[in-house]
Design an enzyme around this catalytic site. Structure first.
Site, PDB file in Angstrom:
ATOM      1  N   SER A  18       0.823  -1.200   0.000  1.00 53.43           N
ATOM      2  CA  SER A  18       0.000   0.000   0.000  1.00 53.43           C
ATOM      3  C   SER A  18       0.860   1.253   0.000  1.00 53.43           C
ATOM      4  CB  SER A  18      -0.919  -0.015   1.218  1.00 53.43           C
ATOM      5  OG  SER A  18      -0.234  -0.461   2.350  1.00 53.43           O
ATOM      6  N   HIS A  46      -2.376  -2.825  -6.260  1.00 55.00           N
ATOM      7  CA  HIS A  46      -2.873  -2.501  -4.919  1.00 55.00           C
ATOM      8  C   HIS A  46      -4.397  -2.606  -4.849  1.00 55.00           C
ATOM      9  CE1 HIS A  46      -3.394   0.724  -1.585  1.00 55.00           C
ATOM     10  NE2 HIS A  46      -3.393  -0.489  -1.071  1.00 55.00           N
ATOM     11  N   GLU A  80      -5.278  -0.153  -7.761  1.00 51.66           N
ATOM     12  CA  GLU A  80      -4.336   0.906  -8.108  1.00 51.66           C
ATOM     13  C   GLU A  80      -3.118   0.209  -8.734  1.00 51.66           C
ATOM     14  OE1 GLU A  80      -2.891   2.821  -4.508  1.00 51.66           O
ATOM     15  OE2 GLU A  80      -2.963   4.789  -5.441  1.00 51.66           O
ATOM     16  N   ASN A 132      -3.498   6.078  -0.769  1.00 50.30           N
ATOM     17  CA  ASN A 132      -3.061   6.293   0.616  1.00 50.30           C
ATOM     18  C   ASN A 132      -2.383   7.644   0.840  1.00 50.30           C
ATOM     19  OD1 ASN A 132      -4.072   4.049   1.982  1.00 50.30           O
ATOM     20  ND2 ASN A 132      -2.519   2.758   1.024  1.00 50.30           N
TER      21      ASN A 132
HETATM   22  N1  CAA Z   1     -16.209 -10.023   2.223  1.00 50.46           N
HETATM   23  C1  CAA Z   1     -15.479  -9.450   3.202  1.00 50.46           C
HETATM   24  N2  CAA Z   1     -15.950  -8.519   4.041  1.00 50.46           N
HETATM   25  C2  CAA Z   1     -17.227  -8.130   3.874  1.00 50.46           C
HETATM   26  C3  CAA Z   1     -18.046  -8.672   2.863  1.00 50.46           C
HETATM   27  C4  CAA Z   1     -17.489  -9.647   2.029  1.00 50.46           C
HETATM   28  N3  CAA Z   1     -18.171 -10.259   1.067  1.00 50.46           N
HETATM   29  N4  CAA Z   1     -19.256  -8.098   2.929  1.00 50.46           N
HETATM   30  C5  CAA Z   1     -19.206  -7.232   3.952  1.00 50.46           C
HETATM   31  N5  CAA Z   1     -17.984  -7.232   4.523  1.00 50.46           N
HETATM   32  C6  CAA Z   1     -17.631  -6.559   5.786  1.00 50.46           C
HETATM   33  C7  CAA Z   1     -17.669  -5.160   6.188  1.00 50.46           C
HETATM   34  O1  CAA Z   1     -16.501  -4.551   6.264  1.00 50.46           O
HETATM   35  C8  CAA Z   1     -18.333  -5.214   7.596  1.00 50.46           C
HETATM   36  O2  CAA Z   1     -17.815  -5.993   8.652  1.00 50.46           O
HETATM   37  P1  CAA Z   1     -18.704  -6.428  10.013  1.00 50.46           P
HETATM   38  O3  CAA Z   1     -19.996  -7.046   9.654  1.00 50.46           O
HETATM   39  O4  CAA Z   1     -17.829  -7.445  10.672  1.00 50.46           O
HETATM   40  O5  CAA Z   1     -18.900  -5.179  10.800  1.00 50.46           O
HETATM   41  C9  CAA Z   1     -19.440  -5.905   7.188  1.00 50.46           C
HETATM   42  O6  CAA Z   1     -18.804  -6.906   6.402  1.00 50.46           O
HETATM   43  C10 CAA Z   1     -20.428  -4.929   6.743  1.00 50.46           C
HETATM   44  O7  CAA Z   1     -21.179  -5.587   5.912  1.00 50.46           O
HETATM   45  P2  CAA Z   1     -22.423  -4.874   5.284  1.00 50.46           P
HETATM   46  O8  CAA Z   1     -22.952  -5.830   4.281  1.00 50.46           O
HETATM   47  O9  CAA Z   1     -23.326  -4.427   6.387  1.00 50.46           O
HETATM   48  O10 CAA Z   1     -21.755  -3.554   4.685  1.00 50.46           O
HETATM   49  P3  CAA Z   1     -21.892  -2.911   3.286  1.00 50.46           P
HETATM   50  O11 CAA Z   1     -21.860  -3.964   2.256  1.00 50.46           O
HETATM   51  O12 CAA Z   1     -23.007  -1.973   3.327  1.00 50.46           O
HETATM   52  O13 CAA Z   1     -20.522  -2.022   3.194  1.00 50.46           O
HETATM   53  C11 CAA Z   1     -18.199  -1.616   3.030  1.00 50.46           C
HETATM   54  C12 CAA Z   1     -19.314  -2.461   3.650  1.00 50.46           C
HETATM   55  C13 CAA Z   1     -18.204  -1.797   1.509  1.00 50.46           C
HETATM   56  C14 CAA Z   1     -16.897  -2.139   3.600  1.00 50.46           C
HETATM   57  C15 CAA Z   1     -18.428  -0.100   3.323  1.00 50.46           C
HETATM   58  O14 CAA Z   1     -18.567   0.081   4.700  1.00 50.46           O
HETATM   59  C16 CAA Z   1     -17.270   0.739   2.841  1.00 50.46           C
HETATM   60  O15 CAA Z   1     -17.173   1.059   1.679  1.00 50.46           O
HETATM   61  N6  CAA Z   1     -16.337   1.119   3.755  1.00 50.46           N
HETATM   62  C17 CAA Z   1     -15.132   1.841   3.403  1.00 50.46           C
HETATM   63  C18 CAA Z   1     -14.096   0.846   2.963  1.00 50.46           C
HETATM   64  C19 CAA Z   1     -12.838   1.484   2.483  1.00 50.46           C
HETATM   65  O16 CAA Z   1     -12.659   2.693   2.439  1.00 50.46           O
HETATM   66  N7  CAA Z   1     -11.888   0.645   2.076  1.00 50.46           N
HETATM   67  C20 CAA Z   1     -10.610   1.085   1.642  1.00 50.46           C
HETATM   68  C21 CAA Z   1      -9.690   1.060   2.789  1.00 50.46           C
HETATM   69  S1  CAA Z   1      -8.113   1.662   2.333  1.00 50.46           S
HETATM   70  C22 CAA Z   1      -7.354   0.385   1.657  1.00 50.46           C
HETATM   71  O17 CAA Z   1      -7.802  -0.727   1.613  1.00 50.46           O
HETATM   72  C23 CAA Z   1      -6.041   0.707   1.096  1.00 50.46           C
HETATM   73  C24 CAA Z   1      -4.912   0.514   2.033  1.00 50.46           C
HETATM   74  O18 CAA Z   1      -3.851   0.258   1.525  1.00 50.46           O
HETATM   75  C25 CAA Z   1      -4.975   0.710   3.459  1.00 50.46           C
END
Ligand code: CAA
Length: 284
Positions: free
Chosen positions: A119, A140, A152, A190
């Site tokens: 990342s 990424h 990315e 990031n």
């Molecule tokens: N596989 C894995 N995890 C899943 C999933 C799947 N099929 N479906 C859902 N999840 C995860 C969620 O993270 C969350 O965990 P908990 O239930 O344990 O709390 C849960 O499952 C939520 O599920 P929902 O179905 O209720 O959620 P949703 O589908 O409405 O949205 C999300 C979930 C897409 C993650 C949304 O909250 C979101 O977009 N969050 C922001 C994520 C983000 O910004 N990601 C980028 C991070 S930065 C990065 O990755 C780069 C780096 O290098 C650090």
């Protein structure tokens, strides 16, 4: 599909997500980690991720069985011997990644492309420790990999157009949107996201607002799906700190200084969801 047999290094949060998405698109995967325990945990996460997709009617139980049957696990890097693409998704640590790339270069077929899901760390540097720097590319993925649409793509200085195009095509075949960015510290996502998260931690550290209110502010005030502190716990505070350090050291500007509170949390082992505690408590 441009690749028939894909290796993934690391069965953690990102590694198992990548293995799942590749297997969901009909490609065989070899997922490698250093312990059987990590591999079992990774496979369990893939199963529950598939179950969530089944619940949302995005996958059938038959497809889940097929996905799982395409993923082989191993603790031996030598099992990448038939892979045409290997995606490294190990911990965000330069020395560790350089070591992995040296080993991959030895065990993988000469034509294989070596990709890193880093990342923030220099692709150019990883490419330089191999005998095939033109075949090293940054790929990424975002967390959670099965849901997030972006990959990315990072070109190291040495990356050839051909390798880059093949990886771009593969990402598109996985249903992702591929963007091209230069190999500069923390790339694009990031470079923008982590200073925002770091600033949210400063707002907490300086007593300006509470954890819950900071997250509400950004969720309700700017329509982000998760507040920045929830997102930090989700990504892992050790990863957030590692990326801030890469930005701070790589660009040398004080605006990238990691918040001292972030440093303390990591020292305490409060790494977010994965350790049961971060800005929120996940125990029980
Ligand atoms: N596989 C894995 N995890 C899943 C999933 C799947 N099929 N479906 C859902 N999840 C995860 C969620 O993270 C969350 O965990 P908990 O239930 O344990 O709390 C849960 O499952 C939520 O599920 P929902 O179905 O209720 O959620 P949703 O589908 O409405 O949205 C999300 C979930 C897409 C993650 C949304 O909250 C979101 O977009 N969050 C922001 C994520 C983000 O910004 N990601 C980028 C991070 S930065 C990065 O990755 C780069 C780096 O290098 C650090």
């Amino acid at each position: 599909m441009s690749f028939k047999n894909v290796g993934v290094v690391g069965a953690g949060q990102m590694g198992n997500g990548i293995a799942q998405v590749v297997a969901m698109h009909g490609v065989s995967v070899v997922m490698m980690d250093v312990s059987e325990e990590s591999l079992t945990k990774g496979l369990k996460t893939i199963e529950s991720s598939c179950d969530r997709l089944i619940k949302k009617e995005l996958m059938t139980t038959q497809e889940k069985a097929e996905v799982l049957s395409r993923i082989k696990t191993t603790v031996h890097m030598g099992d990448f011997r038939d892979c045409d693409l290997v995606i490294e998704a190990a911990t965000e640590n330069v020395e560790l990644k350089l070591n992995i790339f040296r080993q991959l270069d030895e065990v993988c077929p000469p034509k294989a492309i070596l990709a890193s899901n880093t990342s923030s760390i220099s692709i150019t540097k990883m490419a330089a420790v191999t005998s095939r720097p033109e075949q090293v590319v940054g790929m990424h993925f975002m967390n959670p990999v099965p849901l997030m649409k972006l990959v990315e793509g990072i070109r190291g200085l040495q990356t050839s157009d051909q390798s880059f195009r093949k990886v771009a095509q593969f990402a598109e075949n996985l249903g992702k949107t591929f963007i091209e960015v230069k190999d500069m510290p923390a790339f694009a996502v990031n470079r923008i996201l982590m200073p925002m998260i770091n600033e949210a931690i400063y707002v907490l550290h300086e007593g300006i607002a509470s954890v819950e209110d900071i997250d509400s502010a950004m969720k309700l005030g700017t329509n982000q799906p998760m507040g920045p502190l929830t997102l930090a716990d989700f990504v892992g505070l050790d990863t957030c700190l590692a990326i801030m350090n890469v930005l701070h050291e790589g660009l040398g500007e004080s605006k990238y200084r990691p918040c001292p509170l972030l440093v303390k949390y990591v020292e305490a082992g409060w790494l977010g969801r994965k350790s049961g505690r971060g800005f929120y408590n996940y125990a029980g």
